[in-house]
Write a protein that holds these residues in place. Sequence first.
Motif, PDB file in Angstrom:
ATOM      1  N   ARG A 207      -6.513  50.655 -16.020  1.00 35.89           N
ATOM      2  CA  ARG A 207      -6.131  50.114 -17.572  1.00 35.89           C
ATOM      3  C   ARG A 207      -4.922  51.092 -17.564  1.00 35.89           C
ATOM      4  O   ARG A 207      -4.008  51.616 -18.300  1.00 35.89           O
ATOM      5  N   LYS A 208      -5.519  52.086 -17.230  1.00 37.08           N
ATOM      6  CA  LYS A 208      -4.114  53.354 -17.986  1.00 37.08           C
ATOM      7  C   LYS A 208      -2.875  53.402 -17.286  1.00 37.08           C
ATOM      8  O   LYS A 208      -2.226  54.067 -17.668  1.00 37.08           O
ATOM      9  N   ASN A 209      -2.703  52.418 -16.137  1.00 36.61           N
ATOM     10  CA  ASN A 209      -1.637  52.399 -15.538  1.00 36.61           C
ATOM     11  C   ASN A 209      -1.153  54.214 -14.890  1.00 36.61           C
ATOM     12  O   ASN A 209       0.421  54.544 -14.811  1.00 36.61           O
ATOM     13  N   LEU A 210      -1.393  55.081 -14.589  1.00 37.17           N
ATOM     14  CA  LEU A 210      -1.857  56.206 -14.504  1.00 37.17           C
ATOM     15  C   LEU A 210      -0.798  55.837 -12.442  1.00 37.17           C
ATOM     16  O   LEU A 210       0.396  56.939 -12.800  1.00 37.17           O
ATOM     17  N   ALA A 211      -0.987  55.183 -11.977  1.00 40.46           N
ATOM     18  CA  ALA A 211      -0.446  55.107 -10.548  1.00 40.46           C
ATOM     19  C   ALA A 211       1.173  55.010 -11.134  1.00 40.46           C
ATOM     20  O   ALA A 211       2.350  55.394 -10.263  1.00 40.46           O
ATOM     21  N   ARG A 212       1.358  54.097 -12.012  1.00 35.44           N
ATOM     22  CA  ARG A 212       2.410  53.595 -12.058  1.00 35.44           C
ATOM     23  C   ARG A 212       3.750  54.918 -13.019  1.00 35.44           C
ATOM     24  O   ARG A 212       4.784  55.279 -13.105  1.00 35.44           O
ATOM     25  N   LEU A 213       2.681  55.695 -13.618  1.00 33.93           N
ATOM     26  CA  LEU A 213       3.737  56.425 -14.343  1.00 33.93           C
ATOM     27  C   LEU A 213       3.776  57.359 -13.720  1.00 33.93           C
ATOM     28  O   LEU A 213       4.785  58.087 -13.965  1.00 33.93           O
ATOM     29  N   ILE A 214       2.973  57.850 -12.162  1.00 32.80           N
ATOM     30  CA  ILE A 214       3.026  59.012 -11.691  1.00 32.80           C
ATOM     31  C   ILE A 214       4.467  58.281 -10.644  1.00 32.80           C
ATOM     32  O   ILE A 214       5.112  59.060 -10.568  1.00 32.80           O
ATOM     33  N   ARG A 215       4.614  57.360 -10.574  1.00 30.62           N
ATOM     34  CA  ARG A 215       5.917  57.144  -9.791  1.00 30.62           C
ATOM     35  C   ARG A 215       7.392  56.791 -10.227  1.00 30.62           C
ATOM     36  O   ARG A 215       8.130  57.307 -10.056  1.00 30.62           O
ATOM     37  N   THR A 216       7.415  56.520 -11.870  1.00 32.86           N
ATOM     38  CA  THR A 216       8.107  56.406 -12.125  1.00 32.86           C
ATOM     39  C   THR A 216       8.629  58.274 -13.234  1.00 32.86           C
ATOM     40  O   THR A 216       9.572  58.799 -12.942  1.00 32.86           O
ATOM     41  N   PHE A 217       7.639  58.389 -13.188  1.00 29.72           N
ATOM     42  CA  PHE A 217       8.165  60.772 -13.388  1.00 29.72           C
ATOM     43  C   PHE A 217       8.528  60.788 -11.922  1.00 29.72           C
ATOM     44  O   PHE A 217       9.584  61.287 -12.079  1.00 29.72           O
ATOM     45  N   ASP A 218       7.798  60.509 -11.011  1.00 28.59           N
ATOM     46  CA  ASP A 218       8.802  60.739  -9.219  1.00 28.59           C
ATOM     47  C   ASP A 218      10.093  60.400  -9.101  1.00 28.59           C
ATOM     48  O   ASP A 218      11.136  61.224  -8.682  1.00 28.59           O
ATOM     49  N   LEU A 219      10.733  58.723  -9.850  1.00 24.96           N
ATOM     50  CA  LEU A 219      11.704  58.637  -9.598  1.00 24.96           C
ATOM     51  C   LEU A 219      12.626  58.942 -10.242  1.00 24.96           C
ATOM     52  O   LEU A 219      14.137  59.506 -10.468  1.00 24.96           O
ATOM     53  N   ALA A 220      12.054  59.762 -11.506  1.00 23.07           N
ATOM     54  CA  ALA A 220      12.615  60.294 -12.406  1.00 23.07           C
ATOM     55  C   ALA A 220      13.483  61.708 -12.426  1.00 23.07           C
ATOM     56  O   ALA A 220      15.093  62.238 -11.694  1.00 23.07           O
ATOM     57  N   LYS A 221      11.969  62.594 -11.771  1.00 28.68           N
ATOM     58  CA  LYS A 221      13.038  63.258 -11.153  1.00 28.68           C
ATOM     59  C   LYS A 221      14.254  63.430  -9.751  1.00 28.68           C
ATOM     60  O   LYS A 221      14.909  64.176  -9.210  1.00 28.68           O
ATOM     61  N   GLU A 243      -5.432  59.738  -4.776  1.00 28.83           N
ATOM     62  CA  GLU A 243      -4.614  59.824  -3.364  1.00 28.83           C
ATOM     63  C   GLU A 243      -4.065  58.811  -2.812  1.00 28.83           C
ATOM     64  O   GLU A 243      -2.880  58.958  -2.368  1.00 28.83           O
ATOM     65  N   ALA A 244      -4.731  57.092  -3.251  1.00 23.10           N
ATOM     66  CA  ALA A 244      -3.550  56.280  -3.234  1.00 23.10           C
ATOM     67  C   ALA A 244      -2.136  56.915  -4.310  1.00 23.10           C
ATOM     68  O   ALA A 244      -1.602  56.167  -3.425  1.00 23.10           O
ATOM     69  N   ALA A 245      -2.558  57.198  -5.784  1.00 22.54           N
ATOM     70  CA  ALA A 245      -2.126  57.207  -6.531  1.00 22.54           C
ATOM     71  C   ALA A 245      -0.648  58.109  -6.168  1.00 22.54           C
ATOM     72  O   ALA A 245       0.374  58.038  -6.457  1.00 22.54           O
ATOM     73  N   MET A 246      -1.235  59.429  -5.129  1.00 18.90           N
ATOM     74  CA  MET A 246      -0.430  60.082  -5.199  1.00 18.90           C
ATOM     75  C   MET A 246       0.353  60.388  -3.923  1.00 18.90           C
ATOM     76  O   MET A 246       1.677  61.178  -3.184  1.00 18.90           O
ATOM     77  N   ALA A 247      -0.141  59.132  -3.032  1.00 18.25           N
ATOM     78  CA  ALA A 247       0.258  59.282  -1.932  1.00 18.25           C
ATOM     79  C   ALA A 247       2.108  58.406  -1.232  1.00 18.25           C
ATOM     80  O   ALA A 247       2.277  57.838  -2.799  1.00 18.25           O
ATOM     81  N   GLY A 248       3.260  59.623  -0.658  1.00 19.54           N
ATOM     82  CA  GLY A 248       4.504  59.292  -1.119  1.00 19.54           C
ATOM     83  C   GLY A 248       5.138  59.409  -1.639  1.00 19.54           C
ATOM     84  O   GLY A 248       6.057  59.713  -1.780  1.00 19.54           O
ATOM     85  N   ILE A 249       4.696  60.455  -2.827  1.00 23.53           N
ATOM     86  CA  ILE A 249       4.715  60.855  -3.970  1.00 23.53           C
ATOM     87  C   ILE A 249       5.750  62.719  -3.024  1.00 23.53           C
ATOM     88  O   ILE A 249       5.338  63.136  -3.318  1.00 23.53           O
ATOM     89  N   ARG A 250       7.396  62.658  -3.231  1.00 20.03           N
ATOM     90  CA  ARG A 250       7.735  63.409  -3.687  1.00 20.03           C
ATOM     91  C   ARG A 250       8.023  65.301  -4.384  1.00 20.03           C
ATOM     92  O   ARG A 250       7.853  66.227  -3.633  1.00 20.03           O
ATOM     93  N   HIS A 251       7.260  64.873  -5.295  1.00 20.58           N
ATOM     94  CA  HIS A 251       7.202  65.883  -6.070  1.00 20.58           C
ATOM     95  C   HIS A 251       5.521  65.864  -6.807  1.00 20.58           C
ATOM     96  O   HIS A 251       5.596  66.064  -8.014  1.00 20.58           O
ATOM     97  N   ALA A 252       4.837  66.323  -6.218  1.00 19.92           N
ATOM     98  CA  ALA A 252       3.756  66.202  -6.080  1.00 19.92           C
ATOM     99  C   ALA A 252       3.328  67.568  -6.884  1.00 19.92           C
ATOM    100  O   ALA A 252       2.516  67.476  -7.700  1.00 19.92           O
ATOM    101  N   GLU A 253       3.931  68.618  -6.680  1.00 25.38           N
ATOM    102  CA  GLU A 253       4.098  69.656  -6.930  1.00 25.38           C
ATOM    103  C   GLU A 253       4.220  70.067  -8.585  1.00 25.38           C
ATOM    104  O   GLU A 253       3.997  71.256  -9.588  1.00 25.38           O
ATOM    105  N   ASP A 254       4.688  68.851  -9.458  1.00 28.72           N
ATOM    106  CA  ASP A 254       5.166  68.771 -10.425  1.00 28.72           C
ATOM    107  C   ASP A 254       4.729  68.259 -11.558  1.00 28.72           C
ATOM    108  O   ASP A 254       4.362  67.974 -12.223  1.00 28.72           O
ATOM    109  N   ILE A 255       3.121  67.812 -10.689  1.00 26.71           N
ATOM    110  CA  ILE A 255       2.456  66.499 -11.594  1.00 26.71           C
ATOM    111  C   ILE A 255       0.855  67.291 -10.621  1.00 26.71           C
ATOM    112  O   ILE A 255       0.110  67.422  -9.925  1.00 26.71           O
TER     113      ILE A 255
END
Length: 373
Positions: A207-221, A243-255
């Motif tokens: 319900r918290k939509n964290l996977a999309r928030l993480i992708r959004t943040f990565d997009l902004a970066k 792990e699934a939410a962070m898969a493919g995230i390019r700026h994982a060091e900032d999350i």
Amino acid sequence: MNVVINALAYKKNSSGIGVLISELLFRFSERTQRDCRIVLSQDSPRVDSASEKVTQTRSPYSHRQGIRRMLFQSFSFGKQYCKNSVLLTTDSKVPFFLPKSCRVVPVITDLALLRMPDVYQLSRVLIWRLQYRYLLKKSARYVAISEFTKQEMIELLHIDESLIDVVYCAANARYRRVEDPAKRAQVQEKYKLAKPYILFVGNANPRKNLARLIRTFDLAKEQGDFPYQLILAGEYGWKFDREAAMAGIRHAEDIRFLDFVADEDMPALYSAASLFAFPTLYEGFGIPIIEAQQCGVPVLASNTSSLPEVGGEGACYVDPLSAEDISRGLRAVLCDHALSEALVIKGYENAKRFDWNASAERLNTIVEKVIQG
């Protein structure tokens, strides 16, 4: 008649339902002129009470004994404690086999169970649906924590509007802006927050939509000129795959996932944030929005469920299903100083609408109405 409070869900470092119990129901217990019994789990913290009319009772089971505690609540609680009483309980947590002299007043937080059943375990969905059916037969009146939740109850549970009272949640008074640079720096050092950050607070569940928030943040970066960290504070929830939410995230060091943060650190954690982001999919109220506003942080929130009702003019609203719209909102607030400052000022004013003491007084009026018929 006396009053019984079902506080089995109250525990140390409570969030969600536990906060509602401690802030609303326990404050109510200090105001009622009725004898009031608070029923706690074996390992619940002791409730500080100055009222001689308040009795604290321990159930035989702790929070770790989840199934036994649930069975006790369902089959023993009512017979032991609820004769000639008003029972205050949360959501569908109503005991079976209640005495005829018991009048139930449930405090309904949300109906995500009916709107989003796929985010819960099937066994819980089935049990909660059964409990709601029983609840509808036993309740004298209902309390909703927002107008949004009230409308959900009318639409999904077909409850008569005249039987539902709205009693708002609030934020504890300890959530105030921490101006002392040393205190803020101490918390930032404790949690290793080396950059300006966007903050999310809440249990990690779908319900918290964290996977999309993480992708959004990565997009902004990826779009450049975005020198922020994303800080996710809150206990690990159900059906969230980190792990699934962070898969493919390019700026994982900032999350960063902080998991549980001590209550005493939360005001400084909020105060040092550049933005509080709460683009969740469904909320019955959304207490973290008020906490952030009281701490003087600009807020970005979803334009759905109860959040516009709660955030008022003190938030920037986005479509929680659109990563592009969330990204636009993040940049709009963070890059526009005038907008950010305006949200802070309006947030302070908006937060004044909500007060736990006023809500406890309102709940007391509702309970007396039930008792007096």
